[in-house]
Design a protein around this motif. Structure first.
Motif, PDB file in Angstrom:
ATOM      1  N   VAL A   1      13.037   0.243 -13.626  1.00 34.53           N
ATOM      2  CA  VAL A   1      13.326  -0.046 -11.890  1.00 34.53           C
ATOM      3  C   VAL A   1      14.821  -0.083 -12.659  1.00 34.53           C
ATOM      4  CG1 VAL A   1      11.850  -2.127 -11.168  1.00 34.53           C
ATOM      5  CG2 VAL A   1      13.685  -2.466 -13.541  1.00 34.53           C
ATOM      6  N   GLY A   2      14.673   0.779 -14.384  1.00 33.07           N
ATOM      7  CA  GLY A   2      16.012   0.584 -14.632  1.00 33.07           C
ATOM      8  C   GLY A   2      16.917   1.602 -14.250  1.00 33.07           C
ATOM      9  N   GLY A   3      17.997   1.397 -13.580  1.00 30.28           N
ATOM     10  CA  GLY A   3      19.332   2.009 -12.673  1.00 30.28           C
ATOM     11  C   GLY A   3      18.726   2.459 -11.084  1.00 30.28           C
ATOM     12  N   ARG A   4      17.592   1.553 -10.558  1.00 30.76           N
ATOM     13  CA  ARG A   4      17.361   1.223  -9.745  1.00 30.76           C
ATOM     14  C   ARG A   4      18.755  -0.098  -9.163  1.00 30.76           C
ATOM     15  NH1 ARG A   4      12.483   3.925  -8.658  1.00 30.76           N
ATOM     16  NH2 ARG A   4      13.451   3.882  -6.173  1.00 30.76           N
ATOM     17  N   GLU A   5      18.389   0.871  -7.601  1.00 29.31           N
ATOM     18  CA  GLU A   5      18.961  -0.531  -6.899  1.00 29.31           C
ATOM     19  C   GLU A   5      18.203  -1.260  -6.106  1.00 29.31           C
ATOM     20  OE1 GLU A   5      22.083  -0.864  -2.708  1.00 29.31           O
ATOM     21  OE2 GLU A   5      21.961   1.359  -3.901  1.00 29.31           O
ATOM     22  N   VAL A   6      17.589  -2.525  -6.569  1.00 36.36           N
ATOM     23  CA  VAL A   6      16.825  -3.459  -6.267  1.00 36.36           C
ATOM     24  C   VAL A   6      16.848  -4.487  -5.188  1.00 36.36           C
ATOM     25  CG1 VAL A   6      15.224  -5.015  -7.025  1.00 36.36           C
ATOM     26  CG2 VAL A   6      15.407  -2.972  -8.235  1.00 36.36           C
ATOM     27  N   LEU A   7      15.767  -4.743  -4.157  1.00 38.08           N
ATOM     28  CA  LEU A   7      16.202  -6.069  -3.262  1.00 38.08           C
ATOM     29  C   LEU A   7      14.540  -6.374  -3.281  1.00 38.08           C
ATOM     30  CD1 LEU A   7      17.209  -6.872  -0.716  1.00 38.08           C
ATOM     31  CD2 LEU A   7      16.058  -5.683   0.570  1.00 38.08           C
ATOM     32  N   ILE A   8      14.735  -7.731  -3.876  1.00 37.12           N
ATOM     33  CA  ILE A   8      13.618  -8.606  -3.886  1.00 37.12           C
ATOM     34  C   ILE A   8      13.166  -9.075  -3.205  1.00 37.12           C
ATOM     35  CG2 ILE A   8      12.899 -10.804  -5.264  1.00 37.12           C
ATOM     36  CD1 ILE A   8      14.542  -9.916  -7.333  1.00 37.12           C
ATOM     37  N   VAL A   9      12.101  -8.586  -2.404  1.00 35.07           N
ATOM     38  CA  VAL A   9      11.822 -10.519  -1.020  1.00 35.07           C
ATOM     39  C   VAL A   9      10.911 -10.992  -0.939  1.00 35.07           C
ATOM     40  CG1 VAL A   9      11.006  -9.301   1.056  1.00 35.07           C
ATOM     41  CG2 VAL A   9      12.000  -7.907  -0.098  1.00 35.07           C
ATOM     42  N   ASP A  10      10.671 -11.707  -1.275  1.00 35.11           N
ATOM     43  CA  ASP A  10       9.924 -12.879  -1.399  1.00 35.11           C
ATOM     44  C   ASP A  10       9.715 -14.246   0.261  1.00 35.11           C
ATOM     45  OD1 ASP A  10       8.094 -14.810  -2.697  1.00 35.11           O
ATOM     46  OD2 ASP A  10       8.973 -15.301  -3.752  1.00 35.11           O
ATOM     47  N   ASP A  11       9.046 -15.088   0.494  1.00 36.97           N
ATOM     48  CA  ASP A  11       8.583 -15.437   1.220  1.00 36.97           C
ATOM     49  C   ASP A  11       9.663 -17.086   1.411  1.00 36.97           C
ATOM     50  OD1 ASP A  11       7.298 -16.619  -0.416  1.00 36.97           O
ATOM     51  OD2 ASP A  11       5.681 -16.932   0.717  1.00 36.97           O
ATOM     52  N   ILE A  12       9.894 -17.778   0.284  1.00 39.73           N
ATOM     53  CA  ILE A  12      10.442 -18.624   0.282  1.00 39.73           C
ATOM     54  C   ILE A  12      11.432 -18.817  -0.729  1.00 39.73           C
ATOM     55  CG2 ILE A  12      10.226 -21.233   0.759  1.00 39.73           C
ATOM     56  CD1 ILE A  12       7.233 -21.083   2.569  1.00 39.73           C
ATOM     57  N   LEU A  13      12.208 -19.547  -0.260  1.00 44.07           N
ATOM     58  CA  LEU A  13      13.400 -19.940  -1.838  1.00 44.07           C
ATOM     59  C   LEU A  13      13.321 -21.252  -1.499  1.00 44.07           C
ATOM     60  CD1 LEU A  13      14.932 -19.229  -3.792  1.00 44.07           C
ATOM     61  CD2 LEU A  13      16.609 -19.646  -1.725  1.00 44.07           C
ATOM     62  N   GLU A  14      12.766 -22.259  -2.407  1.00 43.73           N
ATOM     63  CA  GLU A  14      12.640 -23.442  -2.408  1.00 43.73           C
ATOM     64  C   GLU A  14      13.630 -24.152  -4.038  1.00 43.73           C
ATOM     65  OE1 GLU A  14       9.032 -25.691  -0.782  1.00 43.73           O
ATOM     66  OE2 GLU A  14       8.881 -26.176  -3.023  1.00 43.73           O
TER      67      GLU A  14
ATOM     68  N   ALA B   1      18.262  -2.945 -13.904  1.00 44.25           N
ATOM     69  CA  ALA B   1      18.044  -2.590 -12.728  1.00 44.25           C
ATOM     70  C   ALA B   1      20.155  -2.803 -12.522  1.00 44.25           C
ATOM     71  CB  ALA B   1      18.008  -3.230 -11.407  1.00 44.25           C
ATOM     72  N   SER B   2      20.078  -1.351 -11.629  1.00 48.95           N
ATOM     73  CA  SER B   2      21.882  -1.105 -11.535  1.00 48.95           C
ATOM     74  C   SER B   2      22.252  -2.463 -10.324  1.00 48.95           C
ATOM     75  CB  SER B   2      22.019   0.008 -10.943  1.00 48.95           C
ATOM     76  OG  SER B   2      21.803   0.158  -9.647  1.00 48.95           O
ATOM     77  N   THR B   3      21.705  -2.824  -9.638  1.00 45.83           N
ATOM     78  CA  THR B   3      21.775  -3.590  -8.922  1.00 45.83           C
ATOM     79  C   THR B   3      20.895  -5.295  -8.159  1.00 45.83           C
ATOM     80  OG1 THR B   3      23.404  -2.276  -7.398  1.00 45.83           O
ATOM     81  CG2 THR B   3      22.633  -4.026  -6.492  1.00 45.83           C
ATOM     82  N   VAL B   4      20.718  -5.746  -8.491  1.00 44.65           N
ATOM     83  CA  VAL B   4      19.818  -6.616  -8.011  1.00 44.65           C
ATOM     84  C   VAL B   4      19.896  -7.565  -6.859  1.00 44.65           C
ATOM     85  CG1 VAL B   4      18.067  -8.125  -8.331  1.00 44.65           C
ATOM     86  CG2 VAL B   4      18.549  -6.868 -10.249  1.00 44.65           C
ATOM     87  N   LYS B   5      19.656  -7.608  -5.677  1.00 39.26           N
ATOM     88  CA  LYS B   5      19.567  -8.372  -3.988  1.00 39.26           C
ATOM     89  C   LYS B   5      18.320  -9.296  -3.639  1.00 39.26           C
ATOM     90  CE  LYS B   5      24.605  -6.314  -2.914  1.00 39.26           C
ATOM     91  NZ  LYS B   5      25.107  -7.021  -2.215  1.00 39.26           N
ATOM     92  N   THR B   6      18.798  -9.838  -2.877  1.00 41.57           N
ATOM     93  CA  THR B   6      17.801 -11.067  -2.705  1.00 41.57           C
ATOM     94  C   THR B   6      17.032 -11.076  -0.768  1.00 41.57           C
ATOM     95  OG1 THR B   6      18.624 -12.792  -3.189  1.00 41.57           O
ATOM     96  CG2 THR B   6      17.338 -11.509  -4.725  1.00 41.57           C
ATOM     97  N   CYS B   7      16.101 -10.754  -0.844  1.00 42.31           N
ATOM     98  CA  CYS B   7      15.667 -11.600   0.743  1.00 42.31           C
ATOM     99  C   CYS B   7      14.589 -11.746   0.527  1.00 42.31           C
ATOM    100  CB  CYS B   7      15.751  -9.646   1.705  1.00 42.31           C
ATOM    101  SG  CYS B   7      15.115  -9.855   3.357  1.00 42.31           S
TER     102      CYS B   7
END
Ligand code: IMP
Ligand code: MG
Length: 180
Positions: free
Chosen positions: A94-107, A124-130
């Motif tokens: 994941v080094g240098g990658r734009e990452v989108l973490i996808v998960d079910d529930i944020l508790e 990772a260059s960017t880490v965002k979450t959905c």
């Protein structure tokens, strides 16, 4: 052992409502992230959501790559154990990658914080979450998702990939388990 027939499920979000929201989410993501992002799906709960989301991303003009990671904090209970375990890792760098973490529930936020920290530590260059669902009032760790499907109250939900002791993942809608 509990069986599906011992539980009654009330619909919270229908198939149609979920499909519309997923399409909108993909649009929001495509406006904000590069088309060649790496989607990291947190198993198992988000596999149905992720399958719909990456196809909606394709329709939005994106070309996501997909990796999977299994994190576990619940076991068979309806309450989190509070400890996050990595039981299956991604296979790509994941080094240098734009990452989108996808998960079910944020508790509590522990699962997501663990995944974000891991991706960041690996460069990772960017880490965002959905997140499909956000149980905002249950938060214990200071973390918010970048993209959220629906906000819900403190209810235990099942279906659309979400389980109660491995049951109900195949329900096409999201429902609440009635507490009798
Ligand atoms: P957190 O680490 O406390 O944020 O827990 C989030 C994880 O707990 C989610 O990824 C789910 O796997 C699980 N979880 C939390 N609430 C529910 C629920 O209502 N139904 C099914 N799984 C849940
Ligand atoms: Mg999960």
């Amino acid at each position: 052992m509990t069986t599906p027939s011992q539980h009654e499920i009330d619909t919270l979000f229908s198939e149609k409502e979920i499909a519309q929201r997923v399409e909108t989410l993909a649009g929001e993501i495509s406006n904000d992230m590069s088309n060649e992002l790496l989607v990291v799906v947190i198993l198992k709960g988000s596999f149905v959501f992720a399958a719909d989301l990456i196809r909606a991303m394709d329709r939005a003009g994106m070309a996501p790559r997909v990796e999977f990671m299994t994190l576990s904090s619940y076991g068979k209970a309806m309450k989190s154990s509070g400890r996050v375990e990595l039981t299956r890792d991604v296979t790509e760098d994941v080094g240098g990658r734009e990452v989108l973490i996808v998960d079910d529930i944020l508790e509590s936020g522990r699962t997501l914080a663990f995944a974000c920290d891991l991706m960041a530590a690996r460069g990772a260059s960017t880490v965002k979450t959905c997140l499909l669902l956000d149980k905002h009032e249950k938060r214990e760790v200071g973390i918010e998702a970048d993209f959220v499907g629906f906000r819900i109250g403190d209810k235990f939900v099942v279906g659309y990939g979400l389980d109660l002791a491995h049951m109900f993942r195949g329900l096409p809608y999201i429902g609440v388990v009635r507490q009798n």
